[in-house]
Design a protein around this motif. Structure first.
Motif, PDB file in Angstrom:
ATOM      1  N   ILE A 170       6.073  -6.299  -3.073  1.00 52.59           N
ATOM      2  CA  ILE A 170       5.581  -7.416  -2.279  1.00 52.59           C
ATOM      3  C   ILE A 170       4.085  -7.576  -2.545  1.00 52.59           C
ATOM      4  O   ILE A 170       3.430  -6.647  -3.011  1.00 52.59           O
ATOM      5  CB  ILE A 170       5.808  -7.203  -0.764  1.00 52.59           C
ATOM      6  CG1 ILE A 170       5.056  -5.948  -0.280  1.00 52.59           C
ATOM      7  CG2 ILE A 170       7.277  -7.112  -0.435  1.00 52.59           C
ATOM      8  CD1 ILE A 170       5.077  -5.770   1.221  1.00 52.59           C
ATOM      9  N   ARG A 171       3.591  -8.784  -2.251  1.00 49.44           N
ATOM     10  CA  ARG A 171       2.148  -9.015  -2.328  1.00 49.44           C
ATOM     11  C   ARG A 171       1.626  -9.203  -0.912  1.00 49.44           C
ATOM     12  O   ARG A 171       2.215  -9.933  -0.120  1.00 49.44           O
ATOM     13  CB  ARG A 171       1.826 -10.241  -3.177  1.00 49.44           C
ATOM     14  CG  ARG A 171       0.320 -10.420  -3.455  1.00 49.44           C
ATOM     15  CD  ARG A 171       0.057 -11.589  -4.380  1.00 49.44           C
ATOM     16  NE  ARG A 171       0.363 -12.854  -3.738  1.00 49.44           N
ATOM     17  CZ  ARG A 171       0.785 -13.938  -4.387  1.00 49.44           C
ATOM     18  NH1 ARG A 171       0.981 -13.899  -5.694  1.00 49.44           N
ATOM     19  NH2 ARG A 171       1.041 -15.066  -3.742  1.00 49.44           N
ATOM     20  N   VAL A 172       0.526  -8.524  -0.604  1.00 53.88           N
ATOM     21  CA  VAL A 172      -0.017  -8.538   0.755  1.00 53.88           C
ATOM     22  C   VAL A 172      -1.474  -8.982   0.722  1.00 53.88           C
ATOM     23  O   VAL A 172      -2.269  -8.494  -0.087  1.00 53.88           O
ATOM     24  CB  VAL A 172       0.074  -7.133   1.403  1.00 53.88           C
ATOM     25  CG1 VAL A 172      -0.535  -7.146   2.803  1.00 53.88           C
ATOM     26  CG2 VAL A 172       1.519  -6.661   1.462  1.00 53.88           C
ATOM     27  N   LYS A 173      -1.804  -9.930   1.599  1.00 52.00           N
ATOM     28  CA  LYS A 173      -3.192 -10.333   1.803  1.00 52.00           C
ATOM     29  C   LYS A 173      -3.749  -9.466   2.924  1.00 52.00           C
ATOM     30  O   LYS A 173      -3.342  -9.582   4.079  1.00 52.00           O
ATOM     31  CB  LYS A 173      -3.276 -11.814   2.169  1.00 52.00           C
ATOM     32  CG  LYS A 173      -4.710 -12.317   2.312  1.00 52.00           C
ATOM     33  CD  LYS A 173      -4.745 -13.823   2.579  1.00 52.00           C
ATOM     34  CE  LYS A 173      -6.189 -14.318   2.640  1.00 52.00           C
ATOM     35  NZ  LYS A 173      -6.251 -15.786   2.872  1.00 52.00           N
ATOM     36  N   ASN A 174      -4.681  -8.596   2.584  1.00 53.17           N
ATOM     37  CA  ASN A 174      -5.181  -7.629   3.551  1.00 53.17           C
ATOM     38  C   ASN A 174      -6.059  -8.291   4.611  1.00 53.17           C
ATOM     39  O   ASN A 174      -6.956  -9.069   4.298  1.00 53.17           O
ATOM     40  CB  ASN A 174      -5.968  -6.528   2.839  1.00 53.17           C
ATOM     41  CG  ASN A 174      -5.083  -5.610   2.037  1.00 53.17           C
ATOM     42  OD1 ASN A 174      -3.933  -5.379   2.408  1.00 53.17           O
ATOM     43  ND2 ASN A 174      -5.587  -5.082   0.930  1.00 53.17           N
ATOM     44  N   LYS A 175      -5.784  -7.935   5.861  1.00 54.75           N
ATOM     45  CA  LYS A 175      -6.612  -8.393   6.971  1.00 54.75           C
ATOM     46  C   LYS A 175      -7.647  -7.344   7.366  1.00 54.75           C
ATOM     47  O   LYS A 175      -8.712  -7.685   7.881  1.00 54.75           O
ATOM     48  CB  LYS A 175      -5.728  -8.742   8.176  1.00 54.75           C
ATOM     49  CG  LYS A 175      -4.817  -9.930   7.957  1.00 54.75           C
ATOM     50  CD  LYS A 175      -4.088 -10.308   9.237  1.00 54.75           C
ATOM     51  CE  LYS A 175      -3.260 -11.572   9.049  1.00 54.75           C
ATOM     52  NZ  LYS A 175      -2.605 -11.998  10.322  1.00 54.75           N
ATOM     53  N   GLY A 229      -5.435   1.748  -3.803  1.00 60.87           N
ATOM     54  CA  GLY A 229      -5.843   0.416  -4.230  1.00 60.87           C
ATOM     55  C   GLY A 229      -6.040  -0.585  -3.110  1.00 60.87           C
ATOM     56  O   GLY A 229      -6.022  -1.798  -3.354  1.00 60.87           O
ATOM     57  N   SER A 230      -6.261  -0.111  -1.869  1.00 67.58           N
ATOM     58  CA  SER A 230      -6.346  -1.045  -0.739  1.00 67.58           C
ATOM     59  C   SER A 230      -7.687  -1.757  -0.629  1.00 67.58           C
ATOM     60  O   SER A 230      -7.810  -2.737   0.109  1.00 67.58           O
ATOM     61  CB  SER A 230      -6.059  -0.315   0.576  1.00 67.58           C
ATOM     62  OG  SER A 230      -7.047   0.660   0.851  1.00 67.58           O
ATOM     63  N   TYR A 231      -8.718  -1.317  -1.372  1.00 69.44           N
ATOM     64  CA  TYR A 231     -10.025  -1.982  -1.289  1.00 69.44           C
ATOM     65  C   TYR A 231      -9.992  -3.296  -2.069  1.00 69.44           C
ATOM     66  O   TYR A 231     -10.719  -3.501  -3.043  1.00 69.44           O
ATOM     67  CB  TYR A 231     -11.117  -1.088  -1.884  1.00 69.44           C
ATOM     68  CG  TYR A 231     -11.599   0.051  -1.023  1.00 69.44           C
ATOM     69  CD1 TYR A 231     -10.808   0.605  -0.022  1.00 69.44           C
ATOM     70  CD2 TYR A 231     -12.863   0.607  -1.223  1.00 69.44           C
ATOM     71  CE1 TYR A 231     -11.260   1.667   0.751  1.00 69.44           C
ATOM     72  CE2 TYR A 231     -13.323   1.670  -0.458  1.00 69.44           C
ATOM     73  CZ  TYR A 231     -12.514   2.196   0.533  1.00 69.44           C
ATOM     74  OH  TYR A 231     -12.966   3.248   1.291  1.00 69.44           O
ATOM     75  N   ALA A 232      -9.158  -4.213  -1.623  1.00 68.44           N
ATOM     76  CA  ALA A 232      -8.986  -5.490  -2.324  1.00 68.44           C
ATOM     77  C   ALA A 232      -8.582  -6.558  -1.322  1.00 68.44           C
ATOM     78  O   ALA A 232      -7.994  -6.261  -0.278  1.00 68.44           O
ATOM     79  CB  ALA A 232      -7.930  -5.362  -3.417  1.00 68.44           C
ATOM     80  N   GLU A 233      -8.895  -7.811  -1.659  1.00 66.44           N
ATOM     81  CA  GLU A 233      -8.499  -8.920  -0.790  1.00 66.44           C
ATOM     82  C   GLU A 233      -6.981  -9.027  -0.715  1.00 66.44           C
ATOM     83  O   GLU A 233      -6.417  -9.288   0.341  1.00 66.44           O
ATOM     84  CB  GLU A 233      -9.090 -10.223  -1.308  1.00 66.44           C
ATOM     85  CG  GLU A 233     -10.608 -10.300  -1.200  1.00 66.44           C
ATOM     86  CD  GLU A 233     -11.176 -11.565  -1.816  1.00 66.44           C
ATOM     87  OE1 GLU A 233     -12.177 -12.079  -1.285  1.00 66.44           O
ATOM     88  OE2 GLU A 233     -10.623 -12.034  -2.840  1.00 66.44           O
ATOM     89  N   GLU A 234      -6.314  -8.843  -1.853  1.00 63.83           N
ATOM     90  CA  GLU A 234      -4.851  -8.835  -1.911  1.00 63.83           C
ATOM     91  C   GLU A 234      -4.415  -7.738  -2.856  1.00 63.83           C
ATOM     92  O   GLU A 234      -5.149  -7.346  -3.765  1.00 63.83           O
ATOM     93  CB  GLU A 234      -4.301 -10.186  -2.396  1.00 63.83           C
ATOM     94  CG  GLU A 234      -4.466 -11.327  -1.408  1.00 63.83           C
ATOM     95  CD  GLU A 234      -3.702 -12.573  -1.842  1.00 63.83           C
ATOM     96  OE1 GLU A 234      -2.460 -12.491  -1.991  1.00 63.83           O
ATOM     97  OE2 GLU A 234      -4.340 -13.613  -2.037  1.00 63.83           O
ATOM     98  N   GLN A 235      -3.183  -7.266  -2.667  1.00 64.43           N
ATOM     99  CA  GLN A 235      -2.663  -6.222  -3.548  1.00 64.43           C
ATOM    100  C   GLN A 235      -1.151  -6.293  -3.621  1.00 64.43           C
ATOM    101  O   GLN A 235      -0.492  -6.861  -2.746  1.00 64.43           O
ATOM    102  CB  GLN A 235      -3.109  -4.831  -3.078  1.00 64.43           C
ATOM    103  CG  GLN A 235      -2.553  -4.409  -1.726  1.00 64.43           C
ATOM    104  CD  GLN A 235      -3.077  -3.073  -1.252  1.00 64.43           C
ATOM    105  OE1 GLN A 235      -3.529  -2.945  -0.122  1.00 64.43           O
ATOM    106  NE2 GLN A 235      -3.000  -2.055  -2.088  1.00 64.43           N
ATOM    107  N   ILE A 236      -0.608  -5.722  -4.698  1.00 67.47           N
ATOM    108  CA  ILE A 236       0.831  -5.585  -4.880  1.00 67.47           C
ATOM    109  C   ILE A 236       1.235  -4.193  -4.417  1.00 67.47           C
ATOM    110  O   ILE A 236       0.602  -3.196  -4.777  1.00 67.47           O
ATOM    111  CB  ILE A 236       1.235  -5.772  -6.360  1.00 67.47           C
ATOM    112  CG1 ILE A 236       0.762  -7.137  -6.885  1.00 67.47           C
ATOM    113  CG2 ILE A 236       2.735  -5.613  -6.530  1.00 67.47           C
ATOM    114  CD1 ILE A 236       1.456  -8.323  -6.282  1.00 67.47           C
ATOM    115  N   LEU A 237       2.304  -4.109  -3.604  1.00 71.55           N
ATOM    116  CA  LEU A 237       2.743  -2.830  -3.062  1.00 71.55           C
ATOM    117  C   LEU A 237       4.248  -2.664  -3.228  1.00 71.55           C
ATOM    118  O   LEU A 237       5.001  -3.644  -3.155  1.00 71.55           O
ATOM    119  CB  LEU A 237       2.412  -2.735  -1.569  1.00 71.55           C
ATOM    120  CG  LEU A 237       0.944  -2.588  -1.172  1.00 71.55           C
ATOM    121  CD1 LEU A 237       0.778  -2.813   0.321  1.00 71.55           C
ATOM    122  CD2 LEU A 237       0.437  -1.201  -1.561  1.00 71.55           C
TER     123      LEU A 237
END
Length: 382
Positions: A89-94, A151-159
């Motif tokens: 999934i792709r997540v836009k981190n809040k 890899g969470s230091y990102a605006e969005e990431q694949i998980l």
């Protein structure tokens, strides 16, 4: 019979010299078949290239580490992000949780799988895309993850979809990002690594820190007497609020002598030590016979080696646990996260998000964390 020679020019079959007339029909059929197959191969190749070209990529901002070192190696850069594949999934981190393990990877205490890398092992956000064939997740879901992959230091990431957990509507994403990794760490420390029970006495170092604060609250809720060690009077006040029955300011007092006095010389059942070098030997002295030394961090440096005979004097247990080994299955992950969120909702765990930094200022956040200028949880906001 004549001589047959075959050649390929521009992927078309050419008959340069051919068999007698009696074989012409077969030869012509063979040539036509090859010509059609050649065209089919070319069509498939073009189609594959078109699909690959059609796969959208976008640029997002992220923190990247190109060399190991101090906070200054954390660079704010553009990175490419593609579409999620099967099982992803792709997540836009809040919100993104800051943890001391991020410092260990940045320094090289723990080795990243590749260089350069994007640090971070905790975040909460909204699902923006799901991979083909994936069920049970949909765009718009609010989810969180803690641990691998980094890899969470990102605006969005694949998980990987099996690494995320649903965030209950009653839990704000900032709270989820600030507590999931620390909360699951506290969960396995007091519930599984050493099972804290009513009547136990426990010593928690860095009692005002992100994990330490949760450990104190959880251990008290389980009926234990909690002794916390901190570095300042301000942190001592917080540790008291978080459930410590006794607080030691270790920069002003000998924590070993204090523990012996508090326990009337008996010692404690377990020490939870995330400080490392500065407290390790003293922690062993604080344990009662058959006590558990749980070393789960080294913010002050790696402890000196321990000769086995040093443990034999009191038949001590020594362990260096890691969250990843306690959430290695999907069931373990969901159980741990569920218990954390349940305790947050019920009020057993009070989350202190004392510091928020823009993600672009991760270097400043790391510097403050390492210099003990933070307390409670720290989050980065994209």
């Amino acid at each position: 019979m004549g001589l047959l020679r075959l050649g390929f020019q521009n992927h078309r079959l050419l008959l340069l010299h051919f068999f007698p007339e009696s074989c012409n029909k077969n030869i012509k059929h063979f040539a036509l078949s090859c010509n059609r197959r050649s065209k089919l191969v070319r069509a498939k190749a073009v189609s594959t290239e078109a699909v690959a070209a059609a796969q959208p990529t976008k640029m997002v901002k992220a923190i990247r580490v190109h060399e190991l070192g101090g906070p200054e190696v954390l660079k704010w850069e553009d990175v490419e992000l593609g579409e999620p594949k099967e099982g992803e999934i792709r997540v836009k981190n809040k919100a993104i949780g800051l943890n001391f393990i991020d410092v260990y990877f940045r320094k090289g205490v723990y080795k990243a799988a590749s260089m350069p890398f994007t640090p971070g092992m905790e975040a909460a956000g909204e699902v923006t895309a799901v991979g083909p064939g994936l069920t049970g997740r949909k765009v718009g879901d609010v989810v969180a993850y803690a641990g691998n992959p980094m890899g969470s230091y990102a605006e969005e990431q694949i998980l990987p979809a099996d690494k995320i957990v649903p965030v209950p509507p009653s839990v704000d994403p900032i709270i989820a990002a600030s507590i999931l990794l620390k909360g699951m760490t506290a969960q396995f420390l007091v519930r599984r690594c050493f099972k804290v029970e009513s009547g136990h006495t426990v010593l928690v170092h860095a009692a005002a820190g992100g994990v330490g604060s949760l450990l104190c609250q959880w251990a008290k809720a389980l009926g234990a007497t909690v002794i916390g060690s901190v570095s300042t009077k301000e942190k001592a006040a917080q540790a008291k609020e978080d459930g410590c029955h006794h607080v030691i300011i270790y920069k002003e007092e000998d924590f070993v002598a204090c523990v012996k006095e508090i326990t009337s010389g008996k010692g404690v059942e377990v020490v939870y030590d995330s400080v490392g070098k500065d407290t390790f030997q003293g922690s062993l002295e604080c344990l009662k016979p058959r006590g558990y030394m749980v070393s789960f961090g080294q913010s002050s440096g790696m402890p000196d080696p321990v000769p086995l005979p040093a443990l034999a004097a009191k038949s001590l247990f020594l362990t260096r646990p890691s969250l990843m080994q306690y959430t290695s299955t999907r069931d373990e992950l969901l159980e741990a996260a569920g218990e954390v969120f349940t305790n947050v909702t019920s009020g057993i765990l009070r989350v202190r998000v004392n510091h928020k930094y823009p993600l672009s200022q991760a270097a400043r956040a790391h510097e403050d964390l390492e210099n003990r200028r933070t307390s409670g949880s720290v989050v980065l906001i994209p």
